[in-house]
Motif scaffolding. Structure first.
Motif, short mmCIF file in Angstrom:
data_model
loop_
_atom_site.label_atom_id
_atom_site.label_comp_id
_atom_site.label_asym_id
_atom_site.label_seq_id
_atom_site.Cartn_x
_atom_site.Cartn_y
_atom_site.Cartn_z
N ILE A 94 0.83 -1.20 0.00
CA ILE A 94 0.00 0.00 0.00
C ILE A 94 0.87 1.26 0.00
O ILE A 94 0.58 2.22 -0.73
N LEU A 95 1.94 1.26 0.78
CA LEU A 95 2.84 2.41 0.78
C LEU A 95 3.49 2.64 -0.59
O LEU A 95 3.62 3.78 -1.04
N MET A 96 3.87 1.56 -1.25
CA MET A 96 4.46 1.69 -2.59
C MET A 96 3.44 2.19 -3.59
O MET A 96 3.77 3.01 -4.47
N ALA A 97 2.19 1.76 -3.47
CA ALA A 97 1.15 2.25 -4.37
C ALA A 97 0.89 3.74 -4.14
O ALA A 97 0.77 4.52 -5.10
N ILE A 98 0.82 4.14 -2.88
CA ILE A 98 0.62 5.56 -2.57
C ILE A 98 1.80 6.40 -3.04
O ILE A 98 1.63 7.47 -3.64
#
Length: 109
Positions: A94-98
């Motif tokens: 999720i952090l990489m997507a954000i």
């Protein structure tokens, strides 16, 4: 039917005044340790950040194997590791997507 009870039925009743002995067998309860296999499989297929989902899946399978053998402590240990790896995989994905969305949105051409 135990042999003592068969003799009682055949003979019509006990001839002595001894009390009957009973045997109690304690069956272990169903092991309800979650193994997180479905969650690990989902993370392996869709949120596999640095192969954390695949590693979590392997620990989940180990946990299920330990649970089938009856090793509750080993099953809980592997399940706890799988849970931590699944949480890490979800958070990092999720952090990489954000981060990717933020970088793409702020990119100036």
């Amino acid at each position: 039917m135990p042999k003592e009870q068969q003799e009682v039925v055949i003979l019509g009743g006990p001839h002595t005044s001894t009390s009957a002995t009973t045997t109690t067998i304690n069956m272990p309860a169903e092991i309800s340790t979650p193994d997180h296999v479905v969650w690990s499989l989902f993370n392996t297929l869709f949120m596999n950040f640095c192969c954390l989902g695949f590693i979590a899946y392997s620990y989940s399978v180990k946990s299920r194997d330990r649970k089938m053998v009856g090793d509750v402590t080993g099953a809980k240990t592997y399940a706890s590791t799988a849970k931590c790896l699944n949480i890490s995989s979800v958070i990092f994905t999720i952090l990489m997507a954000i981060l990717t969305i933020i970088l793409y949105a702020t990119k100036r051409t």
